[in-house]
Design a protein around this motif. Structure first.
Motif, PDB file in Angstrom:
ATOM      1  N   ILE A   1      -6.036   4.055   2.156  1.00 21.55           N
ATOM      2  CA  ILE A   1      -6.537   3.191   0.956  1.00 21.55           C
ATOM      3  C   ILE A   1      -7.923   3.193   0.967  1.00 21.55           C
ATOM      4  CG2 ILE A   1      -6.576   0.789  -0.036  1.00 21.55           C
ATOM      5  CD1 ILE A   1      -3.942   0.380   1.725  1.00 21.55           C
ATOM      6  N   ASN A   2      -8.601   3.240   2.084  1.00 21.26           N
ATOM      7  CA  ASN A   2     -10.063   3.198   2.184  1.00 21.26           C
ATOM      8  C   ASN A   2     -10.864   4.352   1.690  1.00 21.26           C
ATOM      9  OD1 ASN A   2     -12.644   1.830   2.828  1.00 21.26           O
ATOM     10  ND2 ASN A   2     -12.846   3.442   4.457  1.00 21.26           N
ATOM     11  N   TYR A   3     -10.090   5.503   1.769  1.00 24.12           N
ATOM     12  CA  TYR A   3     -10.444   6.950   1.596  1.00 24.12           C
ATOM     13  C   TYR A   3     -10.460   6.870   0.235  1.00 24.12           C
ATOM     14  CZ  TYR A   3     -10.423  11.816   1.507  1.00 24.12           C
ATOM     15  OH  TYR A   3     -10.571  13.120   0.893  1.00 24.12           O
ATOM     16  N   ARG A   4      -9.293   6.344  -0.536  1.00 27.23           N
ATOM     17  CA  ARG A   4      -9.168   6.370  -1.669  1.00 27.23           C
ATOM     18  C   ARG A   4     -10.151   5.685  -2.803  1.00 27.23           C
ATOM     19  NH1 ARG A   4      -2.764   7.388  -3.050  1.00 27.23           N
ATOM     20  NH2 ARG A   4      -2.449   8.944  -1.393  1.00 27.23           N
ATOM     21  N   SER A   5     -11.007   4.959  -1.963  1.00 22.60           N
ATOM     22  CA  SER A   5     -12.055   4.022  -2.783  1.00 22.60           C
ATOM     23  C   SER A   5     -11.361   2.642  -3.228  1.00 22.60           C
ATOM     24  CB  SER A   5     -12.765   4.679  -3.612  1.00 22.60           C
ATOM     25  OG  SER A   5     -13.570   5.681  -3.127  1.00 22.60           O
ATOM     26  N   ALA A   6     -10.283   2.337  -2.623  1.00 21.85           N
ATOM     27  CA  ALA A   6      -9.558   1.218  -3.155  1.00 21.85           C
ATOM     28  C   ALA A   6      -9.956  -0.176  -2.003  1.00 21.85           C
ATOM     29  CB  ALA A   6      -8.108   1.323  -3.207  1.00 21.85           C
TER      30      ALA A   6
ATOM     31  N   ALA B   1      -8.540   4.751  -6.951  1.00 22.32           N
ATOM     32  CA  ALA B   1     -10.032   4.160  -6.927  1.00 22.32           C
ATOM     33  C   ALA B   1     -10.120   2.957  -7.773  1.00 22.32           C
ATOM     34  CB  ALA B   1     -10.979   5.395  -7.317  1.00 22.32           C
ATOM     35  N   GLY B   2     -10.479   2.034  -7.270  1.00 20.70           N
ATOM     36  CA  GLY B   2     -10.799   0.621  -7.704  1.00 20.70           C
ATOM     37  C   GLY B   2      -9.582  -0.217  -7.675  1.00 20.70           C
ATOM     38  N   ASP B   3      -8.537   0.105  -7.176  1.00 22.30           N
ATOM     39  CA  ASP B   3      -7.191  -0.713  -7.026  1.00 22.30           C
ATOM     40  C   ASP B   3      -7.695  -1.734  -5.759  1.00 22.30           C
ATOM     41  OD1 ASP B   3      -6.325   0.606  -9.265  1.00 22.30           O
ATOM     42  OD2 ASP B   3      -4.985   1.789  -7.783  1.00 22.30           O
ATOM     43  N   PHE B   4      -6.807  -2.839  -5.755  1.00 25.69           N
ATOM     44  CA  PHE B   4      -6.643  -3.845  -4.664  1.00 25.69           C
ATOM     45  C   PHE B   4      -5.308  -3.829  -4.390  1.00 25.69           C
ATOM     46  CE2 PHE B   4      -5.969  -7.923  -3.433  1.00 25.69           C
ATOM     47  CZ  PHE B   4      -7.363  -8.603  -2.932  1.00 25.69           C
ATOM     48  N   VAL B   5      -5.189  -3.654  -2.993  1.00 24.86           N
ATOM     49  CA  VAL B   5      -3.869  -3.684  -2.336  1.00 24.86           C
ATOM     50  C   VAL B   5      -3.783  -4.771  -1.360  1.00 24.86           C
ATOM     51  CG1 VAL B   5      -2.263  -2.316  -0.778  1.00 24.86           C
ATOM     52  CG2 VAL B   5      -4.058  -1.223  -2.257  1.00 24.86           C
TER      53      VAL B   5
ATOM     54  N   VAL C   1       2.364   2.346  -1.813  1.00 23.33           N
ATOM     55  CA  VAL C   1       1.018   2.584  -1.748  1.00 23.33           C
ATOM     56  C   VAL C   1       0.611   4.051  -2.177  1.00 23.33           C
ATOM     57  CG1 VAL C   1      -1.180   2.055  -0.503  1.00 23.33           C
ATOM     58  CG2 VAL C   1       0.639   0.422  -0.475  1.00 23.33           C
ATOM     59  N   LEU C   2       1.096   4.881  -1.360  1.00 27.04           N
ATOM     60  CA  LEU C   2       0.688   6.337  -1.415  1.00 27.04           C
ATOM     61  C   LEU C   2       0.792   6.683  -2.637  1.00 27.04           C
ATOM     62  CD1 LEU C   2       1.805   7.949   1.933  1.00 27.04           C
ATOM     63  CD2 LEU C   2      -0.595   7.095   1.217  1.00 27.04           C
ATOM     64  N   GLU C   3       2.047   6.145  -3.638  1.00 24.02           N
ATOM     65  CA  GLU C   3       2.362   6.850  -4.804  1.00 24.02           C
ATOM     66  C   GLU C   3       1.413   6.345  -6.015  1.00 24.02           C
ATOM     67  OE1 GLU C   3       6.548   7.208  -5.142  1.00 24.02           O
ATOM     68  OE2 GLU C   3       6.548   8.629  -3.485  1.00 24.02           O
TER      69      GLU C   3
ATOM     70  N   ASN D   1     -11.207  -4.247   4.157  1.00 25.96           N
ATOM     71  CA  ASN D   1     -12.396  -3.412   4.280  1.00 25.96           C
ATOM     72  C   ASN D   1     -13.505  -3.832   3.047  1.00 25.96           C
ATOM     73  OD1 ASN D   1     -10.809  -3.071   1.642  1.00 25.96           O
ATOM     74  ND2 ASN D   1     -11.354  -0.636   1.542  1.00 25.96           N
ATOM     75  N   ILE D   2     -13.359  -5.172   2.573  1.00 25.26           N
ATOM     76  CA  ILE D   2     -14.239  -5.604   1.681  1.00 25.26           C
ATOM     77  C   ILE D   2     -15.313  -6.407   2.589  1.00 25.26           C
ATOM     78  CG2 ILE D   2     -14.185  -7.395  -0.180  1.00 25.26           C
ATOM     79  CD1 ILE D   2     -11.571  -6.977  -0.745  1.00 25.26           C
ATOM     80  N   GLU D   3     -16.736  -6.255   2.078  1.00 22.79           N
ATOM     81  CA  GLU D   3     -17.760  -6.870   2.812  1.00 22.79           C
ATOM     82  C   GLU D   3     -17.729  -8.138   2.325  1.00 22.79           C
ATOM     83  OE1 GLU D   3     -19.516  -5.709   5.172  1.00 22.79           O
ATOM     84  OE2 GLU D   3     -18.599  -3.796   5.311  1.00 22.79           O
TER      85      GLU D   3
END
Ligand SMILES: C[S@@+](CC[C@H](N)C(=O)[O-])C[C@H]1O[C@@H](n2cnc3c(N)ncnc32)[C@H](O)[C@@H]1O
Length: 266
Positions: free
Chosen positions: A211-216, A170-174, A164-166, A263-265
Motif C-alpha cells: 500500500i505504501n509502495y503504491r503511494s496510498a 495512489a492517493g487512496d486511504f485504506v 486491497v491489491l485489486e 504510514n501517515i506522519e
C-alpha cells in the motif's frame, strides 16, 4: 450522514475519535477490506469507497439495502418480534434462503441477537441466542438514507489481500481492522472458521508495504500484543486505550490497549 445500522462484534465505535484524526479530505477512494459494521466509513465525508469482508451474507445485505431499501423494509416489517419469534426466524434463516429475503432475515437477526455476533456452528448454522435488550426494526426513512449513503460504495465479498491489491491506487486511504489474532491466546473465533488468523499476519505485513509502495495511506488497528509489535516495525504507531465489554456485557467493562499503525506522519 446516517449512523451505522449494524451491531457487530469488534466494531470500532469507541476508537473513532482516534481513527478520524488520520483522515484528510484529499483522499481519492476509501478502502476498508474488513468492513463489518463500517463504523469509520459511516463517519467520513468520502465520495467513493470499496468495502470488503469475507462474510457473504453481510456483503449481500449491504448491496440489497443500497438497491432495494423499500423491499427490504416491507419484508422486515412482516416479521414478528419477541423471543419465540426470534428463534422461528433463526430457523427460517438457517434453511439457506437466498436473495433479498435472506438479507431481511440477516438484518432481523442482527437487530435482536446477542451482542451483534455472527456465529455459526460447524454445519454453518447461525446459532446466536436472542438478546432481550437489543433494538427495534429499522424504519423506512432511516433505511432510505442508508441506501443513499451506500451508493458511493462498491462491495466485495472476499479476502482482505485481494480486495486491497485489486483496488488500491495512489492517493487512496485504506483502513484495516482485522480480527485480533494472537498466538498463545485462545480467542473465541467470532467470525467463522476461515477468518483471519495468526497465519495471515505475514500477508498483512507485506500488504502494508505494498500500500505504501503504491503511494496510498493506511491505518491499521490491532490489539497491543507481539503480533502488533511485529506489524508496526517499519511504521508510525501509537498506543491508545479503549474499553471493551467482557463477554459482551455492558455492565462489565475493562480498559484495553490497542495500537494504531500507519504510514501517515502526524
Ligand atoms: C473486527 S471486525 C471489523 C469491524 C469493523 N471495523 C467495524 O467497525 O464494525 C473484522 C471483520 O473482518 C472480517 N474478516 C475475517 N477474516 C477476513 C479476511 N481474511 N478477509 C476479509 N475480511 C475478513 C470479519 O467477517 C469481520 O467482519
Amino acid at each position: 450522514m446516517p449512523k451505522p445500522f449494524l451491531r457487530w462484534a469488534g466494531s470500532k465505535k469507541k476508537l473513532l475519535p482516534e481513527l478520524e484524526k488520520y483522515f484528510s479530505n484529499d483522499i481519492k477512494t476509501y478502502i476498508e477490506p474488513f468492513v463489518g459494521s463500517g463504523q469509520l466509513f459511516f463517519k467520513l465525508p468520502i465520495n467513493s469507497a470499496v468495502l470488503g469482508d469475507t462474510n457473504a451474507h453481510l456483503i449481500k445485505t449491504y448491496e440489497h439495502i443500497r438497491e432495494n431499501p423499500e423491499e427490504i423494509h416491507e419484508i422486515l416489517s412482516g416479521f414478528p418480534c419477541g423471543k419465540d419469534e426470534y428463534y422461528e426466524i433463526r430457523k427460517e434463516y438457517n434453511k439457506g434462503k437466498t436473495g433479498i429475503y435472506n438479507s431481511a432475515l440477516f438484518l432481523y437477526l442482527n437487530t435482536f441477537c446477542f451482542n451483534g455476533l455472527y456465529r455459526t456452528n460447524n454445519s454453518g448454522q447461525f446459532n446466536v441466542p436472542y438478546s432481550p435488550s437489543s433494538g427495534h426494526i429499522i424504519d423506512l426513512e432511516t433505511l432510505l438514507k442508508i441506501s443513499q449513503f451506500l451508493k458511493k460504495a462498491v462491495f466485495i465479498k472476499g479476502d482482505f489481500e485481494n480486495v486491497v491489491l485489486e483496488n488500491c491506487n495512489a492517493g487512496d486511504f485504506v483502513y484495516l481492522d482485522p480480527p485480533y489474532a494472537i498466538k498463545n491466546r485462545r480467542i473465541f473465533n467470532q467470525y467463522g472458521p476461515d477468518s483471519f488468523g495468526t497465519n495471515d499476519i505475514k500477508r498483512l505485513k507485506e500488504l502494508l508495504s505494498e500500500i505504501n509502495y503504491r503511494s496510498a495511506k493506511f491505518v491499521l488497528s490491532y490489539a497491543l500484543c507481539d503480533e502488533s509489535l511485529d506489524l508496526s516495525d517499519d511504521w508510525n504507531s501509537e498506543v491508545v486505550n479503549t474499553t471493551r465489554n467482557i463477554s459482551g456485557f455492558a455492565q462489565h467493562r475493562k480498559v484495553e490497549k490497542e495500537v494504531i499503525i500507519t504510514n501517515i506522519e502526524k
